[in-house]
Write a protein that holds these residues in place. Structure first.
Motif, PDB file in Angstrom:
ATOM      1  N   LEU A  69       1.109  -1.140   0.156  1.00 19.34           N
ATOM      2  CA  LEU A  69       0.196  -0.217  -0.111  1.00 19.34           C
ATOM      3  C   LEU A  69       0.559   1.733   0.150  1.00 19.34           C
ATOM      4  CD1 LEU A  69      -2.974  -1.646   2.249  1.00 19.34           C
ATOM      5  CD2 LEU A  69      -3.167  -1.272   0.188  1.00 19.34           C
ATOM      6  N   ALA A 241      -9.029  -7.618  -0.996  1.00 21.29           N
ATOM      7  CA  ALA A 241      -9.415  -5.808  -1.721  1.00 21.29           C
ATOM      8  C   ALA A 241      -8.358  -4.900  -1.303  1.00 21.29           C
ATOM      9  CB  ALA A 241     -10.235  -5.780  -0.424  1.00 21.29           C
ATOM     10  N   GLY A 242      -6.940  -5.620  -0.072  1.00 21.41           N
ATOM     11  CA  GLY A 242      -5.357  -4.683  -0.094  1.00 21.41           C
ATOM     12  C   GLY A 242      -4.332  -4.670  -0.858  1.00 21.41           C
ATOM     13  N   SER A 245      -5.809  -3.553  -4.872  1.00 23.86           N
ATOM     14  CA  SER A 245      -5.787  -2.364  -5.105  1.00 23.86           C
ATOM     15  C   SER A 245      -4.628  -1.787  -5.650  1.00 23.86           C
ATOM     16  CB  SER A 245      -6.223  -1.458  -3.433  1.00 23.86           C
ATOM     17  OG  SER A 245      -5.013  -2.198  -2.678  1.00 23.86           O
ATOM     18  N   GLY A 249      -4.743   0.479  -9.407  1.00 20.29           N
ATOM     19  CA  GLY A 249      -4.759   1.533  -8.532  1.00 20.29           C
ATOM     20  C   GLY A 249      -3.566   1.825  -9.856  1.00 20.29           C
TER      21      GLY A 249
END
Length: 256
Positions: A69, A241-242, A245, A249
Protein backbone atom coordinates in the motif's frame (compact mmCIF):
# COMPACT_ATOMS: atom_id res chain seq x y z
CA UNK A 1 -3.82 -96.47 39.58
CA UNK A 2 -3.88 -92.93 38.24
CA UNK A 3 -0.65 -91.15 37.77
CA UNK A 4 -0.32 -87.45 38.44
CA UNK A 5 0.71 -85.39 35.47
CA UNK A 6 2.95 -82.36 35.83
CA UNK A 7 1.88 -79.23 34.03
CA UNK A 8 4.82 -77.79 32.09
CA UNK A 9 5.67 -74.23 32.97
CA UNK A 10 4.29 -71.50 30.73
CA UNK A 11 6.91 -70.27 28.24
CA UNK A 12 5.94 -66.70 29.03
CA UNK A 13 6.53 -67.10 32.79
CA UNK A 14 10.18 -66.67 33.75
CA UNK A 15 11.52 -69.36 36.10
CA UNK A 16 13.30 -68.02 39.14
CA UNK A 17 14.98 -69.85 41.95
CA UNK A 18 13.31 -69.70 45.39
CA UNK A 19 14.32 -66.63 47.35
CA UNK A 20 15.58 -64.66 44.34
CA UNK A 21 14.13 -61.54 42.76
CA UNK A 22 12.74 -62.04 39.23
CA UNK A 23 14.76 -60.31 36.58
CA UNK A 24 12.92 -57.53 34.75
CA UNK A 25 13.70 -56.20 31.32
CA UNK A 26 14.70 -52.53 31.48
CA UNK A 27 12.50 -50.24 29.42
CA UNK A 28 13.89 -49.17 26.10
CA UNK A 29 15.07 -45.65 25.88
CA UNK A 30 13.21 -43.66 23.22
CA UNK A 31 15.33 -42.97 20.21
CA UNK A 32 16.48 -39.45 19.69
CA UNK A 33 14.01 -37.60 17.54
CA UNK A 34 11.35 -40.25 18.10
CA UNK A 35 8.75 -37.75 19.22
CA UNK A 36 9.26 -35.63 16.11
CA UNK A 37 9.05 -38.71 13.88
CA UNK A 38 5.86 -39.80 15.62
CA UNK A 39 4.39 -36.32 15.27
CA UNK A 40 5.33 -36.12 11.60
CA UNK A 41 3.96 -39.58 10.89
CA UNK A 42 0.55 -38.95 12.45
CA UNK A 43 -2.38 -37.29 10.73
CA UNK A 44 -2.96 -34.82 13.55
CA UNK A 45 0.75 -33.98 13.53
CA UNK A 46 0.69 -33.16 9.83
CA UNK A 47 -2.42 -31.04 10.33
CA UNK A 48 -0.65 -29.18 13.14
CA UNK A 49 2.36 -28.55 10.88
CA UNK A 50 0.01 -27.28 8.19
CA UNK A 51 -1.71 -24.98 10.69
CA UNK A 52 1.52 -23.47 12.05
CA UNK A 53 3.15 -23.07 8.62
CA UNK A 54 -0.09 -21.55 7.32
CA UNK A 55 -0.09 -18.98 10.13
CA UNK A 56 3.52 -18.09 9.29
CA UNK A 57 2.55 -17.47 5.67
CA UNK A 58 -0.52 -15.53 6.77
CA UNK A 59 1.62 -13.21 8.89
CA UNK A 60 3.82 -12.62 5.86
CA UNK A 61 0.80 -11.89 3.66
CA UNK A 62 -0.49 -9.26 6.09
CA UNK A 63 2.92 -7.55 6.29
CA UNK A 64 3.38 -7.78 2.51
CA UNK A 65 -0.05 -6.31 1.81
CA UNK A 66 0.59 -3.37 4.15
CA UNK A 67 3.94 -2.76 2.46
CA UNK A 68 2.34 -2.83 -0.99
CA UNK A 69 0.00 0.00 0.00
CA UNK A 70 3.06 2.27 0.17
CA UNK A 71 2.76 2.50 -3.61
CA UNK A 72 -0.16 4.93 -3.20
CA UNK A 73 2.13 7.42 -1.44
CA UNK A 74 4.46 7.82 -4.40
CA UNK A 75 7.84 6.49 -5.54
CA UNK A 76 9.83 8.05 -2.71
CA UNK A 77 7.83 6.29 -0.02
CA UNK A 78 7.74 2.96 -1.84
CA UNK A 79 11.40 2.91 -2.80
CA UNK A 80 12.39 4.17 0.66
CA UNK A 81 10.41 1.37 2.27
CA UNK A 82 12.13 -1.20 0.06
CA UNK A 83 15.53 0.23 0.99
CA UNK A 84 14.61 0.13 4.70
CA UNK A 85 13.82 -3.58 4.44
CA UNK A 86 17.34 -4.22 3.12
CA UNK A 87 18.95 -2.31 5.99
CA UNK A 88 16.74 -3.81 8.72
CA UNK A 89 18.80 -5.46 11.43
CA UNK A 90 22.02 -3.52 10.78
CA UNK A 91 24.66 -3.51 12.17
CA UNK A 92 23.93 -6.96 13.64
CA UNK A 93 22.89 -8.21 10.20
CA UNK A 94 24.65 -7.33 6.98
CA UNK A 95 22.89 -5.43 4.21
CA UNK A 96 20.01 -7.48 2.82
CA UNK A 97 20.36 -10.35 5.29
CA UNK A 98 16.97 -9.68 6.90
CA UNK A 99 15.22 -10.30 3.59
CA UNK A 100 17.11 -13.55 3.12
CA UNK A 101 16.12 -14.70 6.62
CA UNK A 102 12.48 -13.96 5.78
CA UNK A 103 12.81 -15.79 2.45
CA UNK A 104 14.29 -18.90 4.08
CA UNK A 105 11.57 -19.00 6.77
CA UNK A 106 8.85 -18.44 4.17
CA UNK A 107 10.26 -21.10 1.83
CA UNK A 108 10.43 -23.60 4.70
CA UNK A 109 6.81 -22.86 5.60
CA UNK A 110 5.70 -23.24 1.97
CA UNK A 111 7.51 -26.58 1.56
CA UNK A 112 6.18 -28.00 4.84
CA UNK A 113 2.67 -26.80 4.04
CA UNK A 114 2.72 -28.28 0.55
CA UNK A 115 4.24 -31.63 1.58
CA UNK A 116 1.75 -32.10 4.43
CA UNK A 117 -1.16 -31.17 2.16
CA UNK A 118 -0.03 -33.70 -0.45
CA UNK A 119 0.52 -36.48 2.10
CA UNK A 120 -2.82 -35.88 3.82
CA UNK A 121 -4.54 -35.92 0.45
CA UNK A 122 -2.91 -39.28 -0.35
CA UNK A 123 -4.03 -40.68 2.99
CA UNK A 124 -7.55 -39.47 2.39
CA UNK A 125 -7.66 -41.20 -1.00
CA UNK A 126 -6.17 -44.40 0.43
CA UNK A 127 -8.76 -44.48 3.21
CA UNK A 128 -11.59 -44.05 0.69
CA UNK A 129 -10.52 -45.84 -2.52
CA UNK A 130 -14.13 -46.04 -3.77
CA UNK A 131 -15.91 -42.74 -4.16
CA UNK A 132 -19.31 -42.00 -2.74
CA UNK A 133 -22.22 -43.06 -4.93
CA UNK A 134 -24.11 -39.84 -4.41
CA UNK A 135 -22.04 -36.70 -4.11
CA UNK A 136 -23.51 -33.91 -2.06
CA UNK A 137 -21.69 -30.59 -1.97
CA UNK A 138 -22.10 -29.85 1.72
CA UNK A 139 -18.77 -28.02 1.95
CA UNK A 140 -18.29 -24.42 0.94
CA UNK A 141 -16.77 -23.41 -2.37
CA UNK A 142 -13.55 -22.45 -0.58
CA UNK A 143 -13.30 -25.92 0.97
CA UNK A 144 -13.77 -27.72 -2.34
CA UNK A 145 -11.16 -25.58 -4.09
CA UNK A 146 -8.41 -25.66 -1.44
CA UNK A 147 -6.25 -28.07 -3.42
CA UNK A 148 -6.57 -26.23 -6.72
CA UNK A 149 -6.11 -22.94 -4.89
CA UNK A 150 -2.83 -24.19 -3.44
CA UNK A 151 -1.59 -25.19 -6.91
CA UNK A 152 -2.58 -21.79 -8.34
CA UNK A 153 -0.76 -19.99 -5.54
CA UNK A 154 2.37 -22.12 -5.99
CA UNK A 155 2.49 -21.29 -9.70
CA UNK A 156 1.80 -17.62 -8.99
CA UNK A 157 4.64 -17.49 -6.46
CA UNK A 158 7.08 -18.52 -9.19
CA UNK A 159 5.67 -15.86 -11.54
CA UNK A 160 5.70 -13.19 -8.83
CA UNK A 161 9.37 -13.83 -8.06
CA UNK A 162 10.26 -13.65 -11.75
CA UNK A 163 8.27 -10.43 -12.06
CA UNK A 164 9.15 -8.27 -9.07
CA UNK A 165 12.16 -10.00 -7.46
CA UNK A 166 14.43 -11.05 -10.31
CA UNK A 167 12.75 -8.83 -12.94
CA UNK A 168 12.99 -11.61 -15.53
CA UNK A 169 9.47 -11.17 -16.93
CA UNK A 170 9.04 -7.52 -15.94
CA UNK A 171 9.07 -4.97 -18.79
CA UNK A 172 11.35 -2.73 -16.70
CA UNK A 173 13.10 -5.13 -14.32
CA UNK A 174 15.53 -2.74 -12.60
CA UNK A 175 16.78 -3.60 -9.13
CA UNK A 176 16.28 -0.91 -6.51
CA UNK A 177 13.24 0.63 -8.26
CA UNK A 178 10.22 -1.30 -6.93
CA UNK A 179 7.75 1.51 -7.59
CA UNK A 180 8.71 1.75 -11.25
CA UNK A 181 8.75 -2.05 -11.58
CA UNK A 182 5.24 -2.29 -10.11
CA UNK A 183 3.87 0.31 -12.52
CA UNK A 184 5.56 -1.38 -15.47
CA UNK A 185 4.45 -4.87 -14.45
CA UNK A 186 0.80 -3.98 -13.95
CA UNK A 187 0.83 -2.05 -17.19
CA UNK A 188 0.43 -5.35 -19.05
CA UNK A 189 -2.95 -7.08 -19.29
CA UNK A 190 -1.59 -10.59 -18.71
CA UNK A 191 0.11 -9.63 -15.44
CA UNK A 192 -3.15 -8.10 -14.22
CA UNK A 193 -5.12 -11.25 -15.09
CA UNK A 194 -2.58 -13.55 -13.41
CA UNK A 195 -2.41 -11.36 -10.31
CA UNK A 196 -6.17 -10.91 -9.91
CA UNK A 197 -6.90 -14.64 -10.28
CA UNK A 198 -4.16 -15.46 -7.76
CA UNK A 199 -5.43 -12.91 -5.23
CA UNK A 200 -8.95 -14.33 -5.43
CA UNK A 201 -7.41 -17.74 -4.74
CA UNK A 202 -5.56 -16.21 -1.78
CA UNK A 203 -8.82 -14.96 -0.33
CA UNK A 204 -10.53 -18.35 -0.60
CA UNK A 205 -7.47 -20.12 0.78
CA UNK A 206 -7.17 -17.78 3.75
CA UNK A 207 -10.90 -17.89 4.51
CA UNK A 208 -10.92 -21.66 4.85
CA UNK A 209 -7.32 -22.17 5.98
CA UNK A 210 -7.46 -19.79 8.95
CA UNK A 211 -10.62 -21.41 10.27
CA UNK A 212 -9.18 -24.89 9.71
CA UNK A 213 -5.96 -23.94 11.52
CA UNK A 214 -7.95 -22.63 14.49
CA UNK A 215 -9.82 -25.93 14.74
CA UNK A 216 -6.61 -27.95 14.47
CA UNK A 217 -4.93 -25.92 17.21
CA UNK A 218 -7.80 -26.59 19.60
CA UNK A 219 -10.27 -23.70 19.32
CA UNK A 220 -13.40 -25.40 20.65
CA UNK A 221 -15.19 -22.83 22.80
CA UNK A 222 -18.34 -21.70 20.96
CA UNK A 223 -17.70 -17.97 21.40
CA UNK A 224 -14.06 -18.15 20.34
CA UNK A 225 -14.93 -20.49 17.47
CA UNK A 226 -17.51 -18.02 16.10
CA UNK A 227 -14.96 -15.22 16.43
CA UNK A 228 -12.33 -17.17 14.50
CA UNK A 229 -14.81 -18.20 11.81
CA UNK A 230 -16.04 -14.65 11.31
CA UNK A 231 -12.50 -13.31 11.54
CA UNK A 232 -11.35 -15.65 8.77
CA UNK A 233 -13.91 -14.14 6.40
CA UNK A 234 -13.02 -10.56 7.35
CA UNK A 235 -9.31 -11.30 7.01
CA UNK A 236 -9.80 -12.89 3.60
CA UNK A 237 -11.79 -9.91 2.32
CA UNK A 238 -9.29 -7.35 3.66
CA UNK A 239 -6.29 -9.17 2.18
CA UNK A 240 -7.94 -9.68 -1.19
CA UNK A 241 -9.05 -6.04 -1.39
CA UNK A 242 -5.66 -4.76 -0.26
CA UNK A 243 -3.72 -6.77 -2.81
CA UNK A 244 -6.14 -6.04 -5.67
CA UNK A 245 -6.03 -2.31 -4.95
CA UNK A 246 -2.49 -2.08 -6.37
CA UNK A 247 -3.19 -3.32 -9.94
CA UNK A 248 -6.50 -1.44 -9.92
CA UNK A 249 -4.62 1.72 -8.94
CA UNK A 250 -2.22 1.28 -11.84
CA UNK A 251 -5.01 0.48 -14.33
CA UNK A 252 -7.05 3.52 -13.30
CA UNK A 253 -4.09 5.87 -13.38
CA UNK A 254 -4.12 6.52 -9.65
CA UNK A 255 -0.63 5.03 -9.49
CA UNK A 256 1.63 6.09 -12.35
Amino acid sequence: MATATRTPPSPTTPQTAPGTTPRTTPPRRPRRGGLLRTLWGSTIGKKAVMAVSGLVMLAYLVAHMLGNLKVFFGPDDMNGYAHWLRTLGEPVLHHGWFLWVVRVVLLTAVVLHGVCAWQLSRRDLAARPVGYRHRRHRASYATRTMRWGGIILALFLVWHLLDLTTGTVNPRGQAGHPYENIVAGFGTWYTNVIYCVAMLAVGLHVQHGFWGAAQTLGVTRPGLARLCKGGSTVLAVVLTAGFLSVPLGVMTGLVE
